[in-house]
Design a protein around this motif. Structure first.
Motif, PDB file in Angstrom:
ATOM      1  N   TYR A 202       0.830  -1.211   0.000  1.00 54.64           N
ATOM      2  CA  TYR A 202       0.000   0.000   0.000  1.00 54.64           C
ATOM      3  C   TYR A 202       0.863   1.258   0.000  1.00 54.64           C
ATOM      4  O   TYR A 202       1.936   1.302   0.603  1.00 54.64           O
ATOM      5  CB  TYR A 202      -0.891   0.042   1.242  1.00 54.64           C
ATOM      6  CG  TYR A 202      -1.958  -1.019   1.294  1.00 54.64           C
ATOM      7  CD1 TYR A 202      -3.226  -0.792   0.757  1.00 54.64           C
ATOM      8  CD2 TYR A 202      -1.705  -2.259   1.890  1.00 54.64           C
ATOM      9  CE1 TYR A 202      -4.211  -1.772   0.808  1.00 54.64           C
ATOM     10  CE2 TYR A 202      -2.682  -3.243   1.942  1.00 54.64           C
ATOM     11  CZ  TYR A 202      -3.933  -2.989   1.403  1.00 54.64           C
ATOM     12  OH  TYR A 202      -4.898  -3.962   1.457  1.00 54.64           O
ATOM     13  N   VAL A 203       0.349   2.281  -0.678  1.00 48.72           N
ATOM     14  CA  VAL A 203       0.834   3.649  -0.546  1.00 48.72           C
ATOM     15  C   VAL A 203      -0.375   4.470  -0.118  1.00 48.72           C
ATOM     16  O   VAL A 203      -1.253   4.748  -0.916  1.00 48.72           O
ATOM     17  CB  VAL A 203       1.397   4.200  -1.865  1.00 48.72           C
ATOM     18  CG1 VAL A 203       1.780   5.670  -1.694  1.00 48.72           C
ATOM     19  CG2 VAL A 203       2.602   3.406  -2.312  1.00 48.72           C
ATOM     20  N   GLY A 204      -0.443   4.786   1.167  1.00 47.34           N
ATOM     21  CA  GLY A 204      -1.642   5.433   1.669  1.00 47.34           C
ATOM     22  C   GLY A 204      -2.839   4.516   1.467  1.00 47.34           C
ATOM     23  O   GLY A 204      -2.830   3.359   1.881  1.00 47.34           O
ATOM     24  N   ASP A 205      -3.863   5.008   0.772  1.00 45.11           N
ATOM     25  CA  ASP A 205      -5.052   4.211   0.494  1.00 45.11           C
ATOM     26  C   ASP A 205      -4.950   3.408  -0.795  1.00 45.11           C
ATOM     27  O   ASP A 205      -5.830   2.606  -1.104  1.00 45.11           O
ATOM     28  CB  ASP A 205      -6.287   5.113   0.419  1.00 45.11           C
ATOM     29  CG  ASP A 205      -6.881   5.403   1.788  1.00 45.11           C
ATOM     30  OD1 ASP A 205      -6.360   4.859   2.780  1.00 45.11           O
ATOM     31  OD2 ASP A 205      -7.861   6.164   1.858  1.00 45.11           O
ATOM     32  N   ILE A 206      -3.895   3.620  -1.556  1.00 43.57           N
ATOM     33  CA  ILE A 206      -3.750   2.934  -2.839  1.00 43.57           C
ATOM     34  C   ILE A 206      -3.155   1.546  -2.623  1.00 43.57           C
ATOM     35  O   ILE A 206      -2.093   1.397  -2.029  1.00 43.57           O
ATOM     36  CB  ILE A 206      -2.854   3.730  -3.799  1.00 43.57           C
ATOM     37  CG1 ILE A 206      -3.403   5.142  -4.005  1.00 43.57           C
ATOM     38  CG2 ILE A 206      -2.721   3.007  -5.135  1.00 43.57           C
ATOM     39  CD1 ILE A 206      -2.493   6.033  -4.828  1.00 43.57           C
ATOM     40  N   CYS A 207      -3.849   0.527  -3.120  1.00 39.24           N
ATOM     41  CA  CYS A 207      -3.352  -0.849  -3.067  1.00 39.24           C
ATOM     42  C   CYS A 207      -2.549  -1.103  -4.347  1.00 39.24           C
ATOM     43  O   CYS A 207      -3.105  -1.060  -5.449  1.00 39.24           O
ATOM     44  CB  CYS A 207      -4.504  -1.838  -2.951  1.00 39.24           C
ATOM     45  SG  CYS A 207      -4.003  -3.569  -2.976  1.00 39.24           S
ATOM     46  N   LEU A 208      -1.247  -1.365  -4.194  1.00 32.81           N
ATOM     47  CA  LEU A 208      -0.374  -1.534  -5.350  1.00 32.81           C
ATOM     48  C   LEU A 208      -0.417  -2.946  -5.922  1.00 32.81           C
ATOM     49  O   LEU A 208      -0.206  -3.145  -7.115  1.00 32.81           O
ATOM     50  CB  LEU A 208       1.068  -1.189  -4.980  1.00 32.81           C
ATOM     51  CG  LEU A 208       1.340   0.250  -4.524  1.00 32.81           C
ATOM     52  CD1 LEU A 208       2.817   0.421  -4.212  1.00 32.81           C
ATOM     53  CD2 LEU A 208       0.907   1.244  -5.583  1.00 32.81           C
ATOM     54  N   GLY A 209      -0.645  -3.944  -5.058  1.00 33.76           N
ATOM     55  CA  GLY A 209      -0.644  -5.326  -5.514  1.00 33.76           C
ATOM     56  C   GLY A 209      -0.237  -6.263  -4.399  1.00 33.76           C
ATOM     57  O   GLY A 209      -0.114  -5.857  -3.237  1.00 33.76           O
ATOM     58  N   GLY A 210      -0.010  -7.530  -4.748  1.00 36.82           N
ATOM     59  CA  GLY A 210       0.340  -8.498  -3.719  1.00 36.82           C
ATOM     60  C   GLY A 210       0.930  -9.770  -4.287  1.00 36.82           C
ATOM     61  O   GLY A 210       0.887 -10.016  -5.496  1.00 36.82           O
ATOM     62  N   GLY A 211       1.528 -10.571  -3.396  1.00 34.96           N
ATOM     63  CA  GLY A 211       2.143 -11.835  -3.787  1.00 34.96           C
ATOM     64  C   GLY A 211       2.220 -12.778  -2.597  1.00 34.96           C
ATOM     65  O   GLY A 211       1.755 -12.466  -1.495  1.00 34.96           O
ATOM     66  N   THR A 212       2.849 -13.938  -2.809  1.00 37.51           N
ATOM     67  CA  THR A 212       2.885 -15.008  -1.815  1.00 37.51           C
ATOM     68  C   THR A 212       4.271 -15.155  -1.207  1.00 37.51           C
ATOM     69  O   THR A 212       5.277 -15.110  -1.931  1.00 37.51           O
ATOM     70  CB  THR A 212       2.477 -16.339  -2.471  1.00 37.51           C
ATOM     71  OG1 THR A 212       1.220 -16.187  -3.116  1.00 37.51           O
ATOM     72  CG2 THR A 212       2.382 -17.443  -1.430  1.00 37.51           C
ATOM     73  N   ILE A 213       4.327 -15.344   0.108  1.00 40.24           N
ATOM     74  CA  ILE A 213       5.611 -15.546   0.787  1.00 40.24           C
ATOM     75  C   ILE A 213       6.172 -16.920   0.419  1.00 40.24           C
ATOM     76  O   ILE A 213       5.518 -17.945   0.611  1.00 40.24           O
ATOM     77  CB  ILE A 213       5.463 -15.461   2.316  1.00 40.24           C
ATOM     78  CG1 ILE A 213       4.990 -14.058   2.723  1.00 40.24           C
ATOM     79  CG2 ILE A 213       6.788 -15.790   3.010  1.00 40.24           C
ATOM     80  CD1 ILE A 213       4.792 -13.885   4.224  1.00 40.24           C
ATOM     81  N   GLU A 214       7.400 -16.939  -0.138  1.00 44.50           N
ATOM     82  CA  GLU A 214       8.040 -18.204  -0.479  1.00 44.50           C
ATOM     83  C   GLU A 214       9.314 -18.441   0.326  1.00 44.50           C
ATOM     84  O   GLU A 214       9.825 -19.569   0.353  1.00 44.50           O
ATOM     85  CB  GLU A 214       8.385 -18.243  -1.970  1.00 44.50           C
ATOM     86  CG  GLU A 214       9.472 -17.268  -2.396  1.00 44.50           C
ATOM     87  CD  GLU A 214      10.017 -17.585  -3.790  1.00 44.50           C
ATOM     88  OE1 GLU A 214       9.797 -18.733  -4.260  1.00 44.50           O
ATOM     89  OE2 GLU A 214      10.666 -16.709  -4.384  1.00 44.50           O
ATOM     90  N   ARG A 215       9.817 -17.401   1.005  1.00 39.55           N
ATOM     91  CA  ARG A 215      11.002 -17.543   1.848  1.00 39.55           C
ATOM     92  C   ARG A 215      10.846 -16.672   3.084  1.00 39.55           C
ATOM     93  O   ARG A 215      10.246 -15.594   3.025  1.00 39.55           O
ATOM     94  CB  ARG A 215      12.284 -17.105   1.111  1.00 39.55           C
ATOM     95  CG  ARG A 215      12.615 -17.884  -0.115  1.00 39.55           C
ATOM     96  CD  ARG A 215      13.957 -17.442  -0.709  1.00 39.55           C
ATOM     97  NE  ARG A 215      14.087 -15.996  -0.806  1.00 39.55           N
ATOM     98  CZ  ARG A 215      13.573 -15.261  -1.769  1.00 39.55           C
ATOM     99  NH1 ARG A 215      12.862 -15.820  -2.729  1.00 39.55           N
ATOM    100  NH2 ARG A 215      13.757 -13.951  -1.798  1.00 39.55           N
ATOM    101  N   LEU A 216      11.380 -17.140   4.190  1.00 36.23           N
ATOM    102  CA  LEU A 216      11.381 -16.364   5.429  1.00 36.23           C
ATOM    103  C   LEU A 216      12.812 -16.152   5.898  1.00 36.23           C
ATOM    104  O   LEU A 216      13.639 -17.069   5.825  1.00 36.23           O
ATOM    105  CB  LEU A 216      10.587 -17.089   6.523  1.00 36.23           C
ATOM    106  CG  LEU A 216       9.070 -17.184   6.340  1.00 36.23           C
ATOM    107  CD1 LEU A 216       8.468 -18.072   7.417  1.00 36.23           C
ATOM    108  CD2 LEU A 216       8.442 -15.800   6.382  1.00 36.23           C
ATOM    109  N   GLY A 217      13.087 -14.939   6.375  1.00 37.88           N
ATOM    110  CA  GLY A 217      14.395 -14.665   6.936  1.00 37.88           C
ATOM    111  C   GLY A 217      14.535 -15.331   8.301  1.00 37.88           C
ATOM    112  O   GLY A 217      13.610 -15.951   8.823  1.00 37.88           O
ATOM    113  N   LYS A 218      15.692 -15.171   8.913  1.00 38.62           N
ATOM    114  CA  LYS A 218      15.950 -15.783  10.219  1.00 38.62           C
ATOM    115  C   LYS A 218      15.071 -15.143  11.287  1.00 38.62           C
ATOM    116  O   LYS A 218      14.778 -13.952  11.241  1.00 38.62           O
ATOM    117  CB  LYS A 218      17.425 -15.615  10.594  1.00 38.62           C
ATOM    118  CG  LYS A 218      18.382 -16.436   9.728  1.00 38.62           C
ATOM    119  CD  LYS A 218      19.817 -16.282  10.222  1.00 38.62           C
ATOM    120  CE  LYS A 218      20.768 -17.142   9.408  1.00 38.62           C
ATOM    121  NZ  LYS A 218      22.169 -17.016   9.896  1.00 38.62           N
TER     122      LYS A 218
END
Length: 470
Positions: free
Chosen positions: A444-460
């Motif tokens: 998001y930028v303020g009220d604007i939804c830019l897009g989305g995706g799926t988590i495929e990796r997690l950091g430590k």
């Protein structure tokens, strides 16, 4: 009269851009936003006089054909009021109930049938046509199969996001929207014959043709759209932030959003209920449905047991101590309370190891093993159809993200991934609790939804110990 864009008065524009600049100090992205917004305001001023009739009471100018809208109806208050408002705006409206799942509860009652009867009553009250379309096959293939596959891998998928992309703004959109050389589609529809005060509606099945010639589709989602002069649509958060559903709409194709209406996105839920009551719609007092649609009132774990083999495994503390036995790795997600028989202490899921069928747990909700700052995402969808200029030219961009529906967006930095082709790496400004593989991340930028995706990796994780070897 002052112009309004994104639900804001034009005089507020400098303030909004200043606030955006604090979050996104990029001149290139701010220039894009300034151009888009100012162009929209100019367009509003130019067209206000010619569209005065349209804006004042919703009716098109004399001689202009009314636009035909196919409204997806669920049997709830939101889609009921959407139908009412579209009619008030002068659209030609027909309601369509999507049958995506069919299962009777323990009392032999099919919830979808009850919802369908509510759709019939509302459409009868408003004097519009109603239809029922079966998308259960498409739902099973495009949504539920993938959901089960991800669960079996120990991930945390969100079927509601896939349902919007594949069914409501996929199969449903393709079925009804006007195309060149569009044909006719045969559907089984249902007409209301009688509705008693204390009895369910009786219905009969009719076979009739519905042309795939709608100008627009509409739904009762809490979201807003702003259509730019170049034809693109910006997806904006709803006025009622407690009901905003842009999180679930973040992967809807831009071609669908360009021909979509969200009639209630600029209203509070309380206002929607009041409008329903004033319009005499019985759904004004209908209880709101919550949770995953196909699970219903059943326990999630018990429901999944009907579809997946769930071998039991060990609960292991992040310090290496076996604490108990779990009933299946798919029943749990990161950050969830792990209720272990005989344990007085509160334990929470910190990590899952599907290969060894181990669930690692940490003591207390604020344990550092539950927190992470970095993650990698794949299958990212940009609502605009393309990457922001800043990301394309500089390789990184700042915005805010949500990885759960009911949370406030948190600031972060995104850059192209060196590990995953076409993927992105996200670094959060502050460590966050409950990040899980398979979760959906929305920007998001303020009220604007830019897009989305799926988590495929997690950091430590933020714990000072490595994952224990068992």
């Amino acid at each position: 009269m002052r112009s309004h864009v994104f639900g804001l008065q034009q005089s507020y524009l400098p303030i909004c851009l200043h606030r955006l600049s604090m979050l996104l100090p990029s001149e290139s992205l701010l220039a894009y936003l300034r151009t888009s917004v100012n162009t929209a305001f100019t367009s509003c001023r130019i067209n206000r006089r010619s569209q005065k009739c349209r804006h004042s009471h919703g009716l098109p100018p004399h001689g202009i054909r009314r636009k035909r809208v196919i409204l997806g109806m669920s049997g709830g208050v939101d889609s009921s009021v959407s139908a009412y408002m579209l009619l008030k705006e002068g659209y030609e409206v027909e309601g369509v109930y999507m049958r995506n799942w069919d299962e009777r509860d323990e009392n032999g009652v099919c919830p979808s049938e009850e919802d369908w009867k509510d759709v019939l009553r509302v459409c009868d009250k408003l004097g519009i046509k109603s239809h029922r379309v079966d998308f259960s096959k498409e739902y099973w293939i495009n949504v539920f199969d993938a959901f089960l596959e991800n669960l079996a891998m120990g991930r945390t998928p969100n079927p509601d996001i896939a349902c919007n992309r594949e069914i409501k703004f996929g199969s449903f959109f393709d079925r009804f929207i006007r195309r060149e050389n569009s044909g006719e589609i045969k559907l089984g529809t249902t007409a209301l014959e009688s509705v008693g005060n204390d009895q369910c509606a009786q219905s009969r099945s009719l076979e009739k043709s519905i042309k795939a010639d709608a100008d627009l589709i509409a739904t009762g989602h809490y979201a807003r759209l702003h259509h730019l002069p170049d034809g693109r649509a910006l997806l904006l958060r709803a006025i009622d932030k407690t009901k905003d559903q842009t999180y679930y709409l973040s992967t809807v194709p831009s071609t669908a959003l360009q021909r979509t209406l969200f009639p209630i996105g600029a209203y509070l839920k309380s206002t929607v209920k009041r409008i329903a009551a004033e319009a005499g719609l019985h759904t004004a007092v209908k209880r709101e449905s919550m949770g995953i649609c196909f699970v219903g009132k059943r326990n999630f774990g018990d429901f999944i047991d009907d579809y997946l083999v769930q071998p039991h495994g060990a609960f292991v503390s992040v310090d290496g101590e076996v604490k108990g036995e779990h009933r299946g790795i798919s029943r749990y997600t990161i950050g969830q309370r792990a209720r272990i028989p005989g344990e007085v202490e509160k334990w929470y899921v910190a990590e899952k190891d599907p290969k060894r069928n181990i669930i690692y747990i940490a003591s207390g909700r604020s344990h550092p093993a539950l927190c992470r700052r970095s993650l990698g995402v794949k299958n990212w969808h940009w609502v605009s159809g393309e990457e922001p200029v800043e990301l394309y030219s500089q390789g990184s961009i700042r915005f805010a993200v949500k990885y759960r529906y009911r949370m406030d967006p948190v600031p972060c930095m995104m850059q192209r991934s060196e590990e995953s082709q076409g993927g992105y790496d996200i670094t959060l400004d502050e460590p966050q609790n409950g990040l899980a593989m398979g979760q959906h991340v929305v920007a998001y930028v303020g009220d604007i939804c830019l897009g989305g995706g799926t988590i495929e990796r997690l950091g430590k994780w933020m714990y000072d110990k490595e994952l224990p070897a068992i």
